[in-house]
Design a protein around this motif. Structure first.
Motif, mmCIF file in Angstrom:
data_model
loop_
_atom_site.group_PDB
_atom_site.id
_atom_site.type_symbol
_atom_site.label_atom_id
_atom_site.label_comp_id
_atom_site.label_asym_id
_atom_site.label_seq_id
_atom_site.Cartn_x
_atom_site.Cartn_y
_atom_site.Cartn_z
ATOM 1 N N ARG A 71 0.805 -1.215 0.000
ATOM 2 C CA ARG A 71 0.000 0.000 0.000
ATOM 3 C C ARG A 71 0.844 1.275 0.000
ATOM 4 N NH1 ARG A 71 -4.380 -1.153 -2.514
ATOM 5 N NH2 ARG A 71 -5.866 -2.450 -1.413
ATOM 6 N N TYR A 72 1.924 1.305 0.774
ATOM 7 C CA TYR A 72 2.716 2.532 0.831
ATOM 8 C C TYR A 72 3.387 2.803 -0.510
ATOM 9 C CZ TYR A 72 5.862 6.148 2.474
ATOM 10 O OH TYR A 72 6.527 7.339 2.629
ATOM 11 N N ALA A 73 3.875 1.751 -1.153
ATOM 12 C CA ALA A 73 4.473 1.919 -2.488
ATOM 13 C C ALA A 73 3.419 2.437 -3.468
ATOM 14 C CB ALA A 73 5.038 0.584 -2.982
ATOM 15 N N ASP A 74 2.184 1.940 -3.355
ATOM 16 C CA ASP A 74 1.095 2.419 -4.218
ATOM 17 C C ASP A 74 0.860 3.911 -4.033
ATOM 18 O OD1 ASP A 74 0.745 -0.135 -5.093
ATOM 19 O OD2 ASP A 74 -0.911 -0.586 -3.743
ATOM 20 N N VAL A 75 0.831 4.355 -2.795
ATOM 21 C CA VAL A 75 0.566 5.769 -2.502
ATOM 22 C C VAL A 75 1.633 6.656 -3.142
ATOM 23 C CG1 VAL A 75 0.462 7.490 -0.664
ATOM 24 C CG2 VAL A 75 -0.695 5.299 -0.382
ATOM 25 N N ILE A 76 2.893 6.255 -3.014
ATOM 26 C CA ILE A 76 3.979 7.042 -3.603
ATOM 27 C C ILE A 76 3.851 7.079 -5.121
ATOM 28 C CG2 ILE A 76 6.485 7.208 -3.882
ATOM 29 C CD1 ILE A 76 5.457 7.912 -1.103
ATOM 30 N N VAL A 77 3.556 5.929 -5.742
ATOM 31 C CA VAL A 77 3.395 5.874 -7.197
ATOM 32 C C VAL A 77 2.238 6.762 -7.636
ATOM 33 C CG1 VAL A 77 2.743 4.369 -9.123
ATOM 34 C CG2 VAL A 77 4.425 3.590 -7.443
ATOM 35 N N HIS A 78 1.118 6.706 -6.936
ATOM 36 C CA HIS A 78 -0.037 7.525 -7.289
ATOM 37 C C HIS A 78 0.309 9.008 -7.246
ATOM 38 C CE1 HIS A 78 -3.053 4.135 -6.013
ATOM 39 N NE2 HIS A 78 -2.276 3.801 -7.015
ATOM 40 N N ARG A 79 1.005 9.414 -6.196
ATOM 41 C CA ARG A 79 1.349 10.833 -6.046
ATOM 42 C C ARG A 79 2.290 11.298 -7.158
ATOM 43 N NH1 ARG A 79 2.468 10.879 0.528
ATOM 44 N NH2 ARG A 79 0.268 10.790 1.167
ATOM 45 N N LEU A 80 3.276 10.463 -7.466
ATOM 46 C CA LEU A 80 4.242 10.851 -8.497
ATOM 47 C C LEU A 80 3.596 10.880 -9.878
ATOM 48 C CD1 LEU A 80 7.423 8.899 -7.303
ATOM 49 C CD2 LEU A 80 7.026 11.357 -7.185
ATOM 50 N N LEU A 81 2.751 9.907 -10.178
ATOM 51 C CA LEU A 81 2.076 9.896 -11.478
ATOM 52 C C LEU A 81 1.130 11.087 -11.618
ATOM 53 C CD1 LEU A 81 1.219 6.106 -11.972
ATOM 54 C CD2 LEU A 81 2.895 7.448 -13.229
ATOM 55 N N ALA A 82 0.406 11.375 -10.556
ATOM 56 C CA ALA A 82 -0.503 12.524 -10.588
ATOM 57 C C ALA A 82 0.262 13.820 -10.807
ATOM 58 C CB ALA A 82 -1.299 12.586 -9.288
ATOM 59 N N SER A 83 1.445 13.918 -10.203
ATOM 60 C CA SER A 83 2.270 15.112 -10.395
ATOM 61 C C SER A 83 2.810 15.198 -11.816
ATOM 62 C CB SER A 83 3.409 15.111 -9.386
ATOM 63 O OG SER A 83 4.273 16.203 -9.587
ATOM 64 N N CYS A 84 3.197 14.035 -12.378
ATOM 65 C CA CYS A 84 3.789 14.015 -13.726
ATOM 66 C C CYS A 84 2.772 14.419 -14.796
ATOM 67 C CB CYS A 84 4.333 12.627 -14.038
ATOM 68 S SG CYS A 84 5.809 12.186 -13.102
#
Length: 264
Positions: A71-84
């Motif tokens: 779950r924590y890895a998912d949260v980081i990926v979501h945030r970075l993709l949303a920013s990109c």
């Protein structure tokens, strides 16, 4: 075995089946996966493009998105993709390459620690199971080493070393055999072993594997059929005085002493 590509290798593993030996394919898969490098988290740009490939999943680029166990890895990926893609504004620190690498290292570390904790839990429950019991089970040789053979117990999914004395066995380094007279132990061989728990060290209980079959004089564990006990195995061990037998001996000694006094 065709190892030219991961797809051909997977097909080879699927086809490597022996109906008479259902665990043969399991052994092959264990050997195949253990030599593979474990998948880890990394930040893009920290390694070359050739290292992005995920062999097990056959993907050139792979990341978590909705993994129920990451779950924590998912949260980081979501945030970075949303920013990109400009859908969300994230904290500037998350865009720092050094911080991203640090996060990946922490994720990898925590993942390993979780695996170690899981293995320790399995070992603890296994020791509890065998604390008051001894089992004689079928086993398969998973690997041959210089001083032992690594065996797998299919019934329990247990794996451990069966140590071999150097004065009885000769190790063939070229063909990876252990030889003792007419007995040759090699990978995929089927054995019968005895499982027991060694509690001599209170802080380091461990399972002990003893060879039952094939029989090697002076090394294999000896069992005998008890009269009237059917197929029960009786351990050939020295007689140990218990509290009950001690009391019986004391009563007998008292009786002998009274007889001697009456004679006097």
């Amino acid at each position: 075995m065709d190892i030219s590509t991961n797809k051909s290798f997977s097909k080879s593993l699927d086809a490597a089946v022996m109906p008479a030996r259902p665990y043969f394919n399991v052994l092959l898969r264990i050997m195949a996966t253990r030599c593979m490098q474990q998948a880890v988290y990394f930040s893009s740009g920290s390694c070359s493009q050739q290292e992005y490939y995920h062999y097990g999943l056959a993907c050139p680029i792979y990341t978590h998105f909705t993994s129920p166990i990451r779950r924590y890895a998912d949260v980081i990926v979501h945030r970075l993709l949303a920013s990109c893609i400009g859908e969300d504004v994230t904290h500037a620190s998350l865009l720092d390459t050094k911080l991203a690498n640090s996060l990946c290292e922490n994720l990898n570390y925590r993942h390993r620690q979780a695996q170690y904790a899981g293995r320790a839990s399995v070992a603890l429950n296994t020791h509890i199971l065998f604390k008051q019991r001894v089992e004689i089970e079928s086993a398969v040789v998973l690997a041959v080493k210089r001083n032992a053979v690594q065996v797998l117990i299919p019934k329990y999914g247990l794996e451990g070393p069966l140590y071999l004395p150097a004065d009885k066995f000769n190790y063939n380094e070229e063909n990876h055999y252990q030889i003792c007279g007419d007995v040759i132990l090699k990978t995929f061989d089927e054995l019968t072993v005895r499982l027991s728990l060694d509690t001599s060290n209170l802080q380091h209980h461990k399972l002990v594997y003893q060879l039952v079959k094939p029989k090697i004089p002076g090394f294999s564990y000896e069992t005998e059929k008890a009269e009237g006990a059917g197929a029960a195995d009786v351990e050939m061990s020295p007689v140990v005085e218990t509290q009950e037998t001690g009391q019986m001996k004391r009563k007998k000694n008292k009786g002998n002493q009274s007889k001697k006094k009456s004679k006097i």
